[in-house]
Each structure stands twice: as C-alpha cells, then as structure tokens.
Scaffold this active site. Structure first.
Site, PDB file in Angstrom:
ATOM      1  N   TYR A   9     -25.233  -3.349  71.441  1.00 47.88           N
ATOM      2  CA  TYR A   9     -24.506  -3.592  72.698  1.00 47.88           C
ATOM      3  C   TYR A   9     -25.280  -3.123  73.927  1.00 47.88           C
ATOM      4  O   TYR A   9     -24.958  -3.492  75.055  1.00 47.88           O
ATOM      5  CB  TYR A   9     -23.099  -2.972  72.670  1.00 47.88           C
ATOM      6  CG  TYR A   9     -23.051  -1.467  72.555  1.00 47.88           C
ATOM      7  CD1 TYR A   9     -23.362  -0.651  73.634  1.00 47.88           C
ATOM      8  CD2 TYR A   9     -22.677  -0.858  71.366  1.00 47.88           C
ATOM      9  CE1 TYR A   9     -23.320   0.732  73.532  1.00 47.88           C
ATOM     10  CE2 TYR A   9     -22.620   0.513  71.242  1.00 47.88           C
ATOM     11  CZ  TYR A   9     -22.948   1.307  72.323  1.00 47.88           C
ATOM     12  OH  TYR A   9     -22.907   2.663  72.214  1.00 47.88           O
ATOM     13  N   SER A  43     -22.317   9.325  67.800  1.00 44.08           N
ATOM     14  CA  SER A  43     -21.675   9.747  69.056  1.00 44.08           C
ATOM     15  C   SER A  43     -20.911  11.051  68.889  1.00 44.08           C
ATOM     16  O   SER A  43     -20.076  11.172  67.999  1.00 44.08           O
ATOM     17  CB  SER A  43     -20.648   8.703  69.522  1.00 44.08           C
ATOM     18  OG  SER A  43     -21.250   7.490  69.782  1.00 44.08           O
ATOM     19  N   MET A  90     -19.698   0.419  65.818  1.00 43.58           N
ATOM     20  CA  MET A  90     -20.682  -0.437  66.508  1.00 43.58           C
ATOM     21  C   MET A  90     -22.121  -0.116  66.119  1.00 43.58           C
ATOM     22  O   MET A  90     -23.045  -0.366  66.902  1.00 43.58           O
ATOM     23  CB  MET A  90     -20.513  -0.278  68.023  1.00 43.58           C
ATOM     24  CG  MET A  90     -19.111  -0.597  68.526  1.00 43.58           C
ATOM     25  SD  MET A  90     -18.960  -0.282  70.286  1.00 43.58           S
ATOM     26  CE  MET A  90     -17.171  -0.369  70.506  1.00 43.58           C
ATOM     27  N   SER A  91     -22.316   0.440  64.945  1.00 49.97           N
ATOM     28  CA  SER A  91     -23.687   0.833  64.574  1.00 49.97           C
ATOM     29  C   SER A  91     -23.869   0.758  63.058  1.00 49.97           C
ATOM     30  O   SER A  91     -23.125   0.067  62.371  1.00 49.97           O
ATOM     31  CB  SER A  91     -23.956   2.264  65.060  1.00 49.97           C
ATOM     32  OG  SER A  91     -23.150   3.184  64.347  1.00 49.97           O
TER      33      SER A  91
END
Ligand code: HPA
Length: 283
Positions: free
Chosen positions: A91, A36, A217-218
């Site tokens: 997600y 990101s 989250m990865s």
C-alpha cells in the site's frame, strides 16, 4: 517484475548483500520481521549493529507510521539474528518484488529461518484484541505474486509448492511454548488485503465464510518468497482489533498501534521462549 528490470533487481540484491555482509562475521540463523507496534524487541538485540534502510544500497525505503526502517544485526536469546524493524508494504506503493528484496538478501546470505510478526484484525468469534494467533496457512489470492516475472532460478523453481508455507514443527513448538507460559495463542488462517483502507464489513463476512480468522496488509508476499527460497517460516499475528463489522465500531491506526504496543511484552515473552527452544536451523 518487467523483463528488463530483472538484472537491475539482481544487482540491487547483490549490492545490499555485499553491504550487509560487511557488518557480519558469520551468517545469521533467523530473520525476524517486526510488525506494526512491535518494534521494541529490537532494543534487546545484543552486540547490535543497526543499518537504516535508507543507508542500505539497493533497499527500498519505508514510509508507514510505526515503521521506522532499520535492519539490526546481532544476537537475541543466543541466536544470531537479523531484525527488520519495519517492513515494506504494497500500500506504500512499492513494487511487489521490492517487498521481498530483504528476504532475497537474507537467502543470498544463507539465512535459513524466518519469523514474521504482524498486526491483524480478528474475525474469529474466539478472538479478543490483544490475543496472538499462529498463522497456519494463508489466503493471498488478492496479492500480486512476488514471484511474478522471470523466475529467479538461483533462489527456487518457477512453480513452487505452497502446501507448507508455514513450518509445522516451528508452529507446534510455538503452541507448546505458549501453553507453558499460559499465553493464549490461537491458530488460524490469515488473509491478505492490500489496504491501506481497512476492509468493509461485507468483505470481512466474505473472508469469514472462507474460513479466515485474521486479516492484514503484509506477510503473505514475504512468506511466499521465503518458501520459494527454501526458508523455514514461523508467523504470528497480534490481533489488534475486531475486524470491520464484528463489533460495529470504526477502526483506526492509532488503536491498532496502541493494542500492538500493549501486547508487545507478551509476544516478546513468547518469541524468547520459542527462540530458546528452537532446533538449530543451520543444522
Ligand atoms: N485489517 C487489515 N489490517 C490490519 C487490521 C485490520 O483490521 N488490523 C491491523 N492490521
């Protein structure tokens, strides 16, 4: 993965591999995954051929803001690379096996190296947003395994060893390069939390007790699939925020993207030196 799906999954890997291979004269040395807010490195790829994920037969589709979803083939720092601008997250609703489909395609092509980047929340008292962290190990206990279901024997064994998910030599090289450039590169353990909600302060306190330094989250599923298929992996987190409760302020995705973007030059500078100094992974 359901038993009945495995042939279909293999066929998707096969179709994507065949299509990507059409744009390649030789096999890339490294797959570089941009997290990101870290996407601008992709603009520096020379002799670039860009394939939108939506155009790649068999690929899942990216949906997260800040993840535009392109595979860029070309050269960076004189290394033949495949760059993923945007990745797939659990997600978003992707099945776990889909998160690592691009990794499988690269393994099928014979790509030996993987460099993962991500945005992460920092909970180590020594960390400030904008800092970088070398991932030495991870905690992925809450992630569904990307290896669940029938084993893909052509990639690796049923019960793969995880004592060295992240390549020590490449990690040591990263630390040396950071030191030469006077860039702060912490070392630590990354914990996976599924999101999309950020963690609670109580969850962060728990992780801190477990020796975790950064949370995101990865990455973990990709790194597991990489070890399974025998790729050498280097992973670096950009600490984009204090994890929940560390400083008491609320978290939001815009701040994560903003800090990621402001640290981008630093991570590009570091990666360019690492790439210039890396041993020949094809060797
Ligand atoms: N938690 C989880 N994932 C993240 C964070 C965080 O604080 N920051 C960036 N990605």
């Amino acid at each position: 993965m359901e038993f009945s799906d495995i042939d279909q999954y293999r066929q998707r890997i096969e179709r994507a591999t065949t299509q990507i291979n059409r744009s390649l004269a030789t096999v890339p040395e490294i797959l570089l995954v941009l997290g990101s807010g870290l996407g601008s490195l992709a603009d520096q790829v020379e002799n670039a051929v860009a394939l939108a994920y939506s155009e790649i037969d068999g690929f899942p589709r990216a949906t997260a803001p800040g993840h535009s979803g392109e595979l860029i083939l070309g050269y960076w720092q004189d290394r033949q690379v495949a760059v993923m601008k945007g990745r797939f997250h659990a997600y978003e609703g992707h099945p776990t096996a889909d998160l690592v489909l691009p990794i499988r395609v690269m393994q099928k092509l014979g790509v030996p190296g993987l460099v993962l980047t991500n945005a992460a929340g920092g909970m180590d008292p020594a960390f400030t947003p904008g800092d970088l962290m070398l991932i030495r190990d991870h905690i992925g206990l809450w992630a569904d395994s990307p290896l669940k279901g029938l084993n893909l024997d052509e990639f690796g064994p049923r019960f793969p060893d995880q004592t060295m998910v992240y390549d020590r030599e490449l990690g040591d090289l990263a630390l040396r390069c950071a030191q030469e450039l006077a860039i702060t590169l912490h070392e630590g353990i990354y914990a996976y939390c599924g999101g999309p909600q950020y963690e609670t302060p109580a969850e962060i306190r728990l992780l801190r007790m477990l020796g975790v330094s950064a949370v995101g989250m990865s990455t973990v599923q990709e790194a597991i699939a990489a070890t399974h298929g025998g790729m050498r992996t280097l992973a670096i987190s950009c600490i984009t925020n204090f994890a929940a409760g560390i400083q008491g302020q609320p978290l939001n995705h815009q701040d994560v993207l903003k800090v990621g973007a402001s640290a981008e030059n630093k991570i590009i500078q570091l990666l360019s030196r690492i790439f210039a100094r890396m041993p020949d992974l094809r060797g």
